[in-house]
Design a protein around this motif. Structure first.
Motif, mmCIF file in Angstrom:
data_model
loop_
_atom_site.group_PDB
_atom_site.id
_atom_site.type_symbol
_atom_site.label_atom_id
_atom_site.label_comp_id
_atom_site.label_asym_id
_atom_site.label_seq_id
_atom_site.Cartn_x
_atom_site.Cartn_y
_atom_site.Cartn_z
ATOM 1 N N HIS A 10 0.870 -1.174 0.000
ATOM 2 C CA HIS A 10 0.000 0.000 0.000
ATOM 3 C C HIS A 10 0.907 1.224 0.000
ATOM 4 O O HIS A 10 1.761 1.366 0.884
ATOM 5 N N ARG A 11 0.754 2.071 -1.002
ATOM 6 C CA ARG A 11 1.569 3.287 -1.138
ATOM 7 C C ARG A 11 3.054 3.021 -0.898
ATOM 8 O O ARG A 11 3.685 3.659 -0.052
ATOM 9 N N ASP A 12 3.555 2.008 -1.591
ATOM 10 C CA ASP A 12 4.990 1.739 -1.568
ATOM 11 C C ASP A 12 5.528 1.257 -0.221
ATOM 12 O O ASP A 12 6.734 1.325 0.039
ATOM 13 N N GLN A 13 4.621 0.805 0.624
ATOM 14 C CA GLN A 13 5.051 0.175 1.884
ATOM 15 C C GLN A 13 4.503 -1.242 1.875
ATOM 16 O O GLN A 13 3.440 -1.484 1.305
ATOM 17 N N VAL A 14 5.211 -2.155 2.529
ATOM 18 C CA VAL A 14 4.753 -3.543 2.575
ATOM 19 C C VAL A 14 4.286 -3.880 3.988
ATOM 20 O O VAL A 14 5.014 -3.654 4.957
ATOM 21 N N TYR A 15 3.055 -4.394 4.074
ATOM 22 C CA TYR A 15 2.457 -4.726 5.376
ATOM 23 C C TYR A 15 2.094 -6.206 5.397
ATOM 24 O O TYR A 15 1.783 -6.792 4.363
ATOM 25 N N SER A 16 2.055 -6.763 6.609
ATOM 26 C CA SER A 16 1.703 -8.161 6.707
ATOM 27 C C SER A 16 0.188 -8.323 6.870
ATOM 28 O O SER A 16 -0.470 -7.516 7.502
ATOM 29 N N GLN A 57 2.789 -0.647 12.381
ATOM 30 C CA GLN A 57 3.504 -0.061 11.234
ATOM 31 C C GLN A 57 2.651 1.033 10.582
ATOM 32 O O GLN A 57 3.134 2.110 10.265
ATOM 33 N N PHE A 58 1.360 0.735 10.419
ATOM 34 C CA PHE A 58 0.483 1.667 9.719
ATOM 35 C C PHE A 58 0.318 2.975 10.499
ATOM 36 O O PHE A 58 0.345 4.066 9.926
ATOM 37 N N PHE A 59 0.136 2.869 11.821
ATOM 38 C CA PHE A 59 -0.050 4.079 12.629
ATOM 39 C C PHE A 59 1.281 4.619 13.169
ATOM 40 O O PHE A 59 1.311 5.566 13.951
ATOM 41 N N ASN A 60 2.351 3.930 12.770
ATOM 42 C CA ASN A 60 3.696 4.406 13.066
ATOM 43 C C ASN A 60 3.965 4.583 14.561
ATOM 44 O O ASN A 60 4.582 5.554 14.986
ATOM 45 N N ARG A 61 3.428 3.658 15.344
ATOM 46 C CA ARG A 61 3.784 3.669 16.771
ATOM 47 C C ARG A 61 3.636 2.272 17.358
ATOM 48 O O ARG A 61 2.884 1.440 16.832
ATOM 49 N N ARG A 62 4.343 2.088 18.454
ATOM 50 C CA ARG A 62 4.271 0.800 19.125
ATOM 51 C C ARG A 62 2.980 0.754 19.927
ATOM 52 O O ARG A 62 2.700 1.651 20.714
ATOM 53 N N LEU A 63 2.169 -0.295 19.691
ATOM 54 C CA LEU A 63 0.893 -0.391 20.408
ATOM 55 C C LEU A 63 0.805 -1.739 21.100
ATOM 56 O O LEU A 63 1.163 -2.772 20.518
ATOM 57 N N ALA A 90 -4.198 -1.219 20.810
ATOM 58 C CA ALA A 90 -4.628 -1.391 19.422
ATOM 59 C C ALA A 90 -6.131 -1.654 19.361
ATOM 60 O O ALA A 90 -6.845 -1.073 18.537
ATOM 61 N N ARG A 91 -6.622 -2.495 20.266
ATOM 62 C CA ARG A 91 -8.073 -2.778 20.327
ATOM 63 C C ARG A 91 -8.853 -1.489 20.545
ATOM 64 O O ARG A 91 -9.856 -1.233 19.877
ATOM 65 N N ALA A 92 -8.378 -0.692 21.482
ATOM 66 C CA ALA A 92 -9.085 0.556 21.812
ATOM 67 C C ALA A 92 -9.053 1.518 20.626
ATOM 68 O O ALA A 92 -10.052 2.177 20.310
ATOM 69 N N LEU A 93 -7.919 1.573 19.946
ATOM 70 C CA LEU A 93 -7.792 2.471 18.788
ATOM 71 C C LEU A 93 -8.773 2.075 17.679
ATOM 72 O O LEU A 93 -9.482 2.920 17.121
ATOM 73 N N ILE A 94 -8.816 0.784 17.370
ATOM 74 C CA ILE A 94 -9.707 0.321 16.288
ATOM 75 C C ILE A 94 -11.175 0.537 16.688
ATOM 76 O O ILE A 94 -11.986 0.978 15.868
ATOM 77 N N ALA A 95 -11.493 0.240 17.952
ATOM 78 C CA ALA A 95 -12.879 0.423 18.413
ATOM 79 C C ALA A 95 -13.264 1.894 18.280
ATOM 80 O O ALA A 95 -14.373 2.236 17.844
ATOM 81 N N ASP A 96 -12.337 2.774 18.615
ATOM 82 C CA ASP A 96 -12.585 4.212 18.527
ATOM 83 C C ASP A 96 -12.828 4.617 17.061
ATOM 84 O O ASP A 96 -13.724 5.384 16.748
ATOM 85 N N GLN A 97 -12.021 4.061 16.168
ATOM 86 C CA GLN A 97 -12.167 4.427 14.745
ATOM 87 C C GLN A 97 -13.423 3.825 14.125
ATOM 88 O O GLN A 97 -13.998 4.397 13.207
ATOM 89 N N ALA A 98 -13.846 2.662 14.660
ATOM 90 C CA ALA A 98 -15.065 2.043 14.133
ATOM 91 C C ALA A 98 -16.308 2.743 14.674
ATOM 92 O O ALA A 98 -17.408 2.561 14.148
ATOM 93 N N GLY A 108 -12.793 0.308 11.297
ATOM 94 C CA GLY A 108 -12.533 1.746 11.234
ATOM 95 C C GLY A 108 -12.109 2.187 9.835
ATOM 96 O O GLY A 108 -11.705 1.371 9.008
ATOM 97 N N ARG A 109 -12.196 3.501 9.605
ATOM 98 C CA ARG A 109 -11.972 4.020 8.248
ATOM 99 C C ARG A 109 -10.509 3.940 7.775
ATOM 100 O O ARG A 109 -10.248 3.521 6.637
ATOM 101 N N PRO A 110 -9.521 4.309 8.598
ATOM 102 C CA PRO A 110 -8.141 4.344 8.057
ATOM 103 C C PRO A 110 -7.663 2.988 7.536
ATOM 104 O O PRO A 110 -7.130 2.911 6.417
ATOM 105 N N LEU A 111 -7.868 1.928 8.301
ATOM 106 C CA LEU A 111 -7.409 0.605 7.836
ATOM 107 C C LEU A 111 -8.249 0.137 6.649
ATOM 108 O O LEU A 111 -7.741 -0.470 5.703
#
Ligand code: FDA
Length: 385
Positions: free
Chosen positions: A91-97, A107-113, A118-126, A146-149
């Motif tokens: 995705h946009r010249d980056q490789v994700y698993s 990797q996508f949100f560029n921070r260690r979670l 991570a659960r809380a972040l996704i729940a918030d975005q959803a 959630g929208r970003p992923l």
């Protein structure tokens, strides 16, 4: 047909399993036909003449199953390597698993979670969908991850797969999107997984090597249907709508165009399957077959890659994935009713039942049909259909 006890139409896993069981367990004579010029159905593979690399002609086939019965059955005909499937996505010249896991999210949100963060972040975005019933596939996906992923990994890929904007696809296409809150990036969760040591086609050769199994390739069932003796029991694994001459309507399928290329490098992408998530890239993924068999000493100068392009199938195309709209479901029910009235024909496999089946499911269904339909037919004279 004088000494044929059973006609099997289609030499894929469903037809081959039935043929093998009938010959070995019941000592009956089987005629197995396929309109293609090879056995194996969609699981067929061949060793590329230029590079010696095993290429799955009808797309990547990864064997995995939770079903011990199926695993033990197939192990009579092949040993398996310890290959474990893993998939990556560009995705946009980056490789994700993939599937989305803690590594992807960090990797996508560029921070260690941590998993909880991570659960809380996704729940918030959803939560943008909270309290609303999703009106389409896009909204359903956002309600799940959630929208970003969704926008990074699902939107473009889905649009390419269906050639349709996800906002125009029904929400019921997806029921779940797997997200793992661990760094486990194995693609399958099944207990048993591996690839056949000598390739897929060798499995079929061993299953079908029996004096009571006669194989006729390049033979279309419909070109000999009118010459068959009345009442000959038939296992039919071709498309169910074709059997009834499309009289209730045509069932929708998606197909894939495969673009094969041999490249002058020992390694093109460093792994077997790379998805392309962005809509700006026209193909959905690239397969590099050498990576399915790292245990083999393939030559290091060349590699074989296949690009996949998805589209809806016309009658002349290979039908791969049932589209299964409401209209398709209604049409299929009408065919199924008619199929039940055919006393000497059993409809099986993915084309005969209009269902996506993994290989282990096709084998499992054939083993069940052998017990419930075929044995009673030959031992008690019950109808096969
Ligand atoms: P299959 O399609 O294999 O066999 C049916 C046969 O009937 C065909 O050979 C056809 O030519 C023949 N036939 C049809 N009409 C006929 C006629 N009129 N006369 C004579 N012959 C006729 N599974 C999995 O477990 N892991 C994976 O990774 C994948 N990957 C994958 C990728 C792609 C692109 C596809 C399309 C499918 C998969 N699968 C898979 C699924 C796998 O291919 C499937 O489970 C088996 O092919 C099912 O076996 P069947 O015998 O039901 O059908």
């Amino acid at each position: 047909f004088a000494d044929v006890d059973l006609l099997v139409v289609g030499a894929g896993f469903y037809g081959a399993t039935i043929a093998e069981r009938v010959a070995n367990e019941l000592q009956k004579n089987v005629l197995l036909i396929d309109r293609r010029n090879h056995i194996g159905g969609n699981a067929y593979s061949e060793f590329d003449s230029e590079t010696g690399i095993e290429v799955h002609r009808y797309g990547a086939h990864l064997f995995h199953t939770p079903n011990e019965l199926v695993w033990n059955y197939l192990n009579q005909f092949t040993a398996f390597t310890d290959y474990k499937h893993r998939v990556y996505s560009t995705h946009r010249d980056q490789v994700y698993s993939m599937p989305i896991n803690l590594g992807t999210i960090s990797q996508f949100f560029n921070r260690r979670l941590s998993p909880d963060q991570a659960r809380a972040l996704i729940a918030d975005q959803a939560a943008e969908m909270a309290g609303r019933h999703p009106a389409n596939m896009e909204e359903k996906a956002i309600s799940l991850i959630g929208r970003p992923l969704y926008e990074a990994f699902i939107r473009g890929y889905t649009a390419k797969q269906w050639q349709t904007d996800p906002r125009d696809l029904p929400e019921h296409i997806i029921t779940r999107l797997p997200v793992r809150y661990t760094f486990d990036n194995r693609y399958f969760n099944d207990k048993y997984e591996g690839l056949p040591v000598d390739g897929y086609t060798a499995i079929f050769e061993r299953m079908l090597k029996h004096s009571r199994i006669q194989i006729a390739l390049g033979v279309d069932f419909f070109s000999l249907k009118s010459t068959l003796p009345a009442g000959l029991p038939i296992i039919y694994t071709g498309p169910i709508d074709r059997y009834f001459d499309y009289s209730e309507g045509e069932l929708g399928w998606r197909t894939i165009d495969f673009e094969k290329e041999t490249l002058n490098t020992g390694d093109f992408q460093g792994m077997a399957v790379m998805n392309y998530a962005d809509e700006t890239i026209p193909y959905t993924r690239i397969l590099e077959f050498r990576h399915f068999n790292p245990e083999r000493s393939y030559q290091t100068e060349k590699t074989v890659v296949v690009r996949e392009y998805s589209r809806s199938a016309k009658r002349v195309d290979e039908p791969y994935y049932p589209i299964d709209t409401r209209r398709d479901k209604e049409i299929f029910l009408r065919y199924r009713e008619r199929a039940e009235a055919e006393a000497n024909v059993h409809f099986g496999g993915r084309l005969g039942t209009y269902r996506y089946l993994d290989m282990h499911q096709a084998i499992g269904a054939a083993l069940k049909a052998f017990d419930s339909r075929i044995v009673p037919h030959f031992t008690e004279g019950r109808a096969i259909g």
